[in-house]
Scaffold this motif. Structure first.
Motif, PDB file in Angstrom:
ATOM      1  N   VAL A  21       1.120  -0.792   0.035  1.00 56.06           N
ATOM      2  CA  VAL A  21       0.224   0.449  -0.099  1.00 56.06           C
ATOM      3  C   VAL A  21       0.751   0.751   0.162  1.00 56.06           C
ATOM      4  O   VAL A  21       0.414   3.009   0.053  1.00 56.06           O
ATOM      5  N   GLY A  22       2.098   1.286  -0.067  1.00 57.04           N
ATOM      6  CA  GLY A  22       3.596   2.174   0.164  1.00 57.04           C
ATOM      7  C   GLY A  22       3.605   2.630   1.160  1.00 57.04           C
ATOM      8  O   GLY A  22       3.283   1.964   2.031  1.00 57.04           O
ATOM      9  N   GLY A  23       4.364   3.687   1.480  1.00 50.59           N
ATOM     10  CA  GLY A  23       5.159   4.128   2.860  1.00 50.59           C
ATOM     11  C   GLY A  23       6.381   3.686   3.169  1.00 50.59           C
ATOM     12  O   GLY A  23       6.630   3.309   4.306  1.00 50.59           O
ATOM     13  N   GLY A  24       6.743   2.757   2.700  1.00 47.19           N
ATOM     14  CA  GLY A  24       8.052   1.917   2.549  1.00 47.19           C
ATOM     15  C   GLY A  24       9.454   3.248   3.026  1.00 47.19           C
ATOM     16  O   GLY A  24      10.152   2.453   3.332  1.00 47.19           O
ATOM     17  N   GLY A  25       8.887   4.419   2.904  1.00 45.59           N
ATOM     18  CA  GLY A  25      10.306   5.349   3.383  1.00 45.59           C
ATOM     19  C   GLY A  25      10.051   5.432   4.475  1.00 45.59           C
ATOM     20  O   GLY A  25      10.698   6.015   5.612  1.00 45.59           O
ATOM     21  N   LEU A  26       9.203   5.392   5.066  1.00 48.02           N
ATOM     22  CA  LEU A  26       8.402   5.604   6.861  1.00 48.02           C
ATOM     23  C   LEU A  26       9.719   4.442   7.492  1.00 48.02           C
ATOM     24  O   LEU A  26      10.776   4.925   8.676  1.00 48.02           O
ATOM     25  N   ILE A  27      10.482   3.318   6.092  1.00 43.81           N
ATOM     26  CA  ILE A  27      11.165   3.058   7.001  1.00 43.81           C
ATOM     27  C   ILE A  27      12.051   2.757   6.996  1.00 43.81           C
ATOM     28  O   ILE A  27      13.437   2.569   7.251  1.00 43.81           O
ATOM     29  N   PHE A 230      -7.256  -7.414   3.043  1.00 45.77           N
ATOM     30  CA  PHE A 230      -5.951  -7.003   3.685  1.00 45.77           C
ATOM     31  C   PHE A 230      -5.159  -5.738   3.378  1.00 45.77           C
ATOM     32  O   PHE A 230      -4.636  -5.166   4.165  1.00 45.77           O
ATOM     33  N   VAL A 231      -5.564  -5.156   2.229  1.00 49.12           N
ATOM     34  CA  VAL A 231      -4.862  -4.057   1.642  1.00 49.12           C
ATOM     35  C   VAL A 231      -5.405  -3.232   3.110  1.00 49.12           C
ATOM     36  O   VAL A 231      -4.918  -2.011   2.723  1.00 49.12           O
ATOM     37  N   ARG A 232      -6.632  -2.505   2.795  1.00 51.88           N
ATOM     38  CA  ARG A 232      -7.313  -1.555   3.578  1.00 51.88           C
ATOM     39  C   ARG A 232      -6.315  -1.838   4.702  1.00 51.88           C
ATOM     40  O   ARG A 232      -6.753  -0.753   5.244  1.00 51.88           O
ATOM     41  N   THR A 233      -6.478  -3.117   5.809  1.00 48.05           N
ATOM     42  CA  THR A 233      -5.797  -3.204   6.675  1.00 48.05           C
ATOM     43  C   THR A 233      -4.956  -2.410   7.030  1.00 48.05           C
ATOM     44  O   THR A 233      -4.274  -1.632   7.625  1.00 48.05           O
ATOM     45  N   VAL A 234      -4.191  -2.591   5.852  1.00 50.06           N
ATOM     46  CA  VAL A 234      -2.094  -2.166   5.857  1.00 50.06           C
ATOM     47  C   VAL A 234      -2.217  -0.806   5.753  1.00 50.06           C
ATOM     48  O   VAL A 234      -1.900   0.355   5.871  1.00 50.06           O
TER      49      VAL A 234
END
Length: 255
Positions: A21-27, A230-234
């Motif tokens: 879902v995106g957001g890998g930059g947070l890590i 599942f994608v919505r939850t993530v």
């Protein structure tokens, strides 16, 4: 070597989250700053893009083998995303992004509240526009969010996913697939800029890319096998983390 092992592991995990879902930059971005505290921020951002773009592109390819999208809509939208990102990267040298950084957690909080309130949002795939209208909507979204990505960046994937669900009638799985295409375009624009100015450690970026693709493989497998719910939850979890991170940053600016 310990620093390289840390950022490689972070890239693996980032690739998995980003593929869903995106957001890998947070890590990955905080891991790079922790591992190389003396490096120029632009170099760490450029190295992050040099590794992450490959996992994003791989995720887009895997999604598009299983999820049907209209190419007449999404190829022009990719061009709009790339153009917007380049314009945003130029704008960041001309304007102060501080007000945007302060407002961002409030915008994300509103997005999260809306998603939680509309429990059926994004569970069913029901495109609401004819091909030409869909192309116009997608291009407009890509241009605006692409500009935001070039100007500032955090939450770009989440904004793409939310707007594709809310405005185009996509479910979270199709929205995530389309967002991967858009993110690949915006990352390409940013990487070109960083590379042209010498702000990429290509040796580190290569290792990050391999790990990011491996994580992307796992993430796309989970998304495709478990579906839109599942994608919505993530998505909800990632937006929640973004609110915490951007809220902390905004508070620091106000303090």
């Amino acid at each position: 070597m310990a620093e390289l092992a840390l950022v490689t592991l972070a890239s693996l995990l980032a690739g998995c989250v980003d593929a869903i879902v995106g957001g890998g930059g947070l890590i990955l971005v905080p891991a790079l700053f922790a591992a190389y505290p003396g490096a120029a921020p632009a170099t760490l951002f450029g190295t992050n893009k040099g590794g992450a773009i490959w996992g994003t592109a791989f995720a887009a390819w895997r999604f598009l083998r299983r999820v049907e999208l209209r190419w007449c809509t999404w190829l022009p939208a990719c061009a709009c995303a790339l153009t917007g990102s380049a314009a945003g990267a130029w704008a960041v040298t001309q304007i102060d992004a501080r007000p945007l950084r302060i407002a961002l957690p409030l915008v994300l909080l509103a997005l999260l509240a809306y998603t939680l309130a509309r429990k059926e949002l994004g569970r069913a795939h029901a495109p609401r526009h004819a091909p030409r209208q869909e192309a116009l909507w997608a291009g407009a979204i890509a241009l605006v969010i692409g500009f935001y990505d070039g100007l500032f960046g955090p939450g770009t994937g989440s904004f793409f996913v939310f707007l594709f669900v809310r405005l185009l009638g996509f479910d979270f799985l199709h929205a995530s697939a389309a967002a991967k295409l858009m993110n690949t375009s915006t990352n390409a624009a940013a990487l070109t800029l960083f590379a042209a100015t010498g702000h990429v450690w290509w040796g580190v970026a290569l290792l990050l890319a391999v790990a990011n693709i491996a994580g992307s493989f796992l993430g796309t497998h989970l998304a495709l096998s478990r579906g839109a719910g599942f994608v919505r939850t993530v998505f909800i979890a990632v937006v929640g983390l973004l609110i915490i991170k951007t809220g902390h940053d905004a508070w620091s600016l106000l303090g």
